[in-house]
Design a protein around this motif. Structure first.
Motif, mmCIF file in Angstrom:
data_model
loop_
_atom_site.group_PDB
_atom_site.id
_atom_site.type_symbol
_atom_site.label_atom_id
_atom_site.label_comp_id
_atom_site.label_asym_id
_atom_site.label_seq_id
_atom_site.Cartn_x
_atom_site.Cartn_y
_atom_site.Cartn_z
ATOM 1 N N ASN A 241 71.718 -86.313 112.613
ATOM 2 C CA ASN A 241 71.078 -84.998 112.505
ATOM 3 C C ASN A 241 71.637 -84.008 113.517
ATOM 4 O O ASN A 241 71.755 -82.807 113.224
ATOM 5 C CB ASN A 241 69.566 -85.140 112.679
ATOM 6 C CG ASN A 241 68.847 -85.281 111.349
ATOM 7 O OD1 ASN A 241 69.247 -84.660 110.364
ATOM 8 N ND2 ASN A 241 67.803 -86.094 111.317
ATOM 9 N N GLU A 242 71.974 -84.499 114.693
ATOM 10 C CA GLU A 242 72.562 -83.626 115.717
ATOM 11 C C GLU A 242 73.888 -83.045 115.230
ATOM 12 O O GLU A 242 74.172 -81.858 115.401
ATOM 13 C CB GLU A 242 72.763 -84.409 117.009
ATOM 14 C CG GLU A 242 73.284 -83.570 118.163
ATOM 15 C CD GLU A 242 73.418 -84.372 119.452
ATOM 16 O OE1 GLU A 242 74.205 -83.941 120.323
ATOM 17 O OE2 GLU A 242 72.752 -85.419 119.569
ATOM 18 N N VAL A 243 74.701 -83.901 114.606
ATOM 19 C CA VAL A 243 75.984 -83.444 114.062
ATOM 20 C C VAL A 243 75.755 -82.448 112.929
ATOM 21 O O VAL A 243 76.359 -81.363 112.894
ATOM 22 C CB VAL A 243 76.813 -84.644 113.554
ATOM 23 C CG1 VAL A 243 78.069 -84.149 112.829
ATOM 24 C CG2 VAL A 243 77.201 -85.554 114.708
ATOM 25 N N PHE A 244 74.876 -82.790 112.004
ATOM 26 C CA PHE A 244 74.643 -81.923 110.848
ATOM 27 C C PHE A 244 74.035 -80.582 111.260
ATOM 28 O O PHE A 244 74.330 -79.543 110.662
ATOM 29 C CB PHE A 244 73.742 -82.620 109.832
ATOM 30 C CG PHE A 244 74.358 -83.830 109.181
ATOM 31 C CD1 PHE A 244 75.692 -83.823 108.790
ATOM 32 C CD2 PHE A 244 73.607 -84.985 108.969
ATOM 33 C CE1 PHE A 244 76.267 -84.936 108.191
ATOM 34 C CE2 PHE A 244 74.177 -86.102 108.371
ATOM 35 C CZ PHE A 244 75.503 -86.077 107.984
ATOM 36 N N ALA A 245 73.193 -80.585 112.280
ATOM 37 C CA ALA A 245 72.590 -79.335 112.759
ATOM 38 C C ALA A 245 73.657 -78.391 113.298
ATOM 39 O O ALA A 245 73.615 -77.177 113.051
ATOM 40 C CB ALA A 245 71.536 -79.624 113.824
ATOM 41 N N ARG A 246 74.620 -78.941 114.040
ATOM 42 C CA ARG A 246 75.716 -78.102 114.557
ATOM 43 C C ARG A 246 76.519 -77.504 113.410
ATOM 44 O O ARG A 246 76.877 -76.319 113.439
ATOM 45 C CB ARG A 246 76.631 -78.926 115.468
ATOM 46 C CG ARG A 246 76.036 -79.252 116.828
ATOM 47 C CD ARG A 246 77.136 -79.652 117.820
ATOM 48 N NE ARG A 246 77.884 -80.816 117.361
ATOM 49 C CZ ARG A 246 77.574 -82.067 117.670
ATOM 50 N NH1 ARG A 246 76.512 -82.328 118.422
ATOM 51 N NH2 ARG A 246 78.319 -83.069 117.237
ATOM 52 N N LEU A 247 76.798 -78.309 112.410
ATOM 53 C CA LEU A 247 77.567 -77.820 111.270
ATOM 54 C C LEU A 247 76.781 -76.775 110.480
ATOM 55 O O LEU A 247 77.354 -75.801 109.971
ATOM 56 C CB LEU A 247 77.955 -78.985 110.365
ATOM 57 C CG LEU A 247 78.930 -79.996 110.981
ATOM 58 C CD1 LEU A 247 79.033 -81.237 110.114
ATOM 59 C CD2 LEU A 247 80.303 -79.372 111.175
ATOM 60 N N SER A 248 75.478 -76.956 110.385
ATOM 61 C CA SER A 248 74.633 -76.019 109.639
ATOM 62 C C SER A 248 74.565 -74.649 110.299
ATOM 63 O O SER A 248 74.224 -73.659 109.644
ATOM 64 C CB SER A 248 73.210 -76.578 109.494
ATOM 65 O OG SER A 248 73.211 -77.771 108.746
ATOM 66 N N ALA A 249 74.878 -74.595 111.583
ATOM 67 C CA ALA A 249 74.856 -73.323 112.311
ATOM 68 C C ALA A 249 76.205 -72.617 112.300
ATOM 69 O O ALA A 249 76.364 -71.559 112.906
ATOM 70 C CB ALA A 249 74.422 -73.567 113.758
#
Length: 314
Positions: A241-249
């Motif tokens: 989730n930490e990785v995906f959150a960065r990508l989502s931003a």
């Protein structure tokens, strides 16, 4: 999605029946069904499903993918001469998205490498700048490694990725830029092969090392996505989730869409199905690139089938 082919096929057939003929959902359903039937060995139905997508009025991005899949069917059938001619035609066809054209180039070079070696492949690429031709030939070897990976031969793929790494490390000064990119791709591909063989921690270590080296933004995003999905596969949901959150931003719309799709998948894996549906619906309605809208629609279709709510696919 391994082991859910029948459910996916049912969902896509249902979507195809309900969608307006010629609409994006209908075209997406045709393409996904054709790809599935090809993988299941039914080339005849795959060709029939693709036929409307080859028309000039089809969505351009999906048409390009359909053309590429159609060429792949010719290759599957051993129609090598036809496949080579068709890949050349696709490369020269105007208006198709760049990613599809580059994939066709790699497929053509890989096919020629398999048939006649690097001399034939180099002949096809004659006329291109030397560094471009070198990059395509290198990508052809990477493409062959990926073919092995997709064919369920991760050990063989890993060996070829390692060979490509060694060749890239030994390249002369004149090809440093090309080979640096190839080297990163080969290392990342080796990590994918390790992950496919169940060595998830080793794969994660390679991707984390690549990210620490500060690759170009597009490669950083691609490696991050791989890392996020493998972290999720090995039960590290918080790390994923930490990785995906960065990508989502991200400011890049494609990266942002893929990050959101990753967040949805993490929610789905964690049993948060309504949250997953909400994010998939968001991507299906707001993503700029039709391919991410299609991916979100596919996930929603599968979830609806899993829940016995096929009437909600649309």
């Amino acid at each position: 999605r391994m082991g859910r082919a029948d459910d996916a096929m049912a969902a896509w057939r249902d979507l195809l029946e309900r969608a307006e003929e010629g609409s994006l959902p209908a075209q997406a359903a045709r393409l996904s069904l054709a790809d599935l039937r090809r993988r299941q060995g039914d080339s005849e139905e795959a060709r029939e499903l693709l036929e409307p997508l080859l028309a000039e009025d089809a969505d351009l991005r999906l048409r390009g993918r359909a053309l590429l899949l159609h060429r792949g069917l010719a290759e599957d059938a051993g129609e090598t001469v036809s496949a080579i001619a068709d890949y050349r035609q696709l490369i020269e066809l105007g208006g198709v998205d760049v990613d599809t054209v580059e994939e066709a180039r790699v497929s053509l070079a890989r096919l020629l490498l398999a048939e006649g070696g690097e001399t034939d492949a180099a002949d096809v690429l004659a006329g291109l700048p030397e560094d471009v031709a070198a990059a395509i030939l290198a990508q052809a070897r990477l493409g062959e490694a990926r073919r092995l990976l997709e064919a369920g031969q991760p050990t063989e793929a890993q060996r070829l990725f390692e060979d490509i790494e060694r060749a890239a490390r030994g390249a002369g000064d004149g090809r440093q830029v090309v080979e640096a990119e190839v080297l990163r791709d080969a290392r990342s591909g080796r990590a994918e092969a390790l992950a496919a063989a169940g060595q998830l921690a080793d794969a994660v270590a390679i991707w984390q090392e690549l990210l620490r080296e500060g690759p170009p933004a597009d490669e950083h995003d691609r490696v991050s996505l791989l890392l996020g999905h493998v972290e999720l596969a090995r039960g590290q949901r918080d790390a994923a989730n930490e990785v995906f959150a960065r990508l989502s931003a991200s400011k890049d719309p494609d990266t942002r869409a893929q990050g959101r799709l990753g967040q949805a998948e993490a929610a789905r894996v964690g049993g948060e199905r309504e949250a997953a549906r909400r994010i998939f619906r968001e991507v299906a309605s707001t993503a700029e690139d039709p391919s991410w809208r299609v991916a979100a629609l596919e996930e929603l279709a599968e979830m609806a089938t899993e829940d016995g709510r096929a009437d909600e696919v649309m």
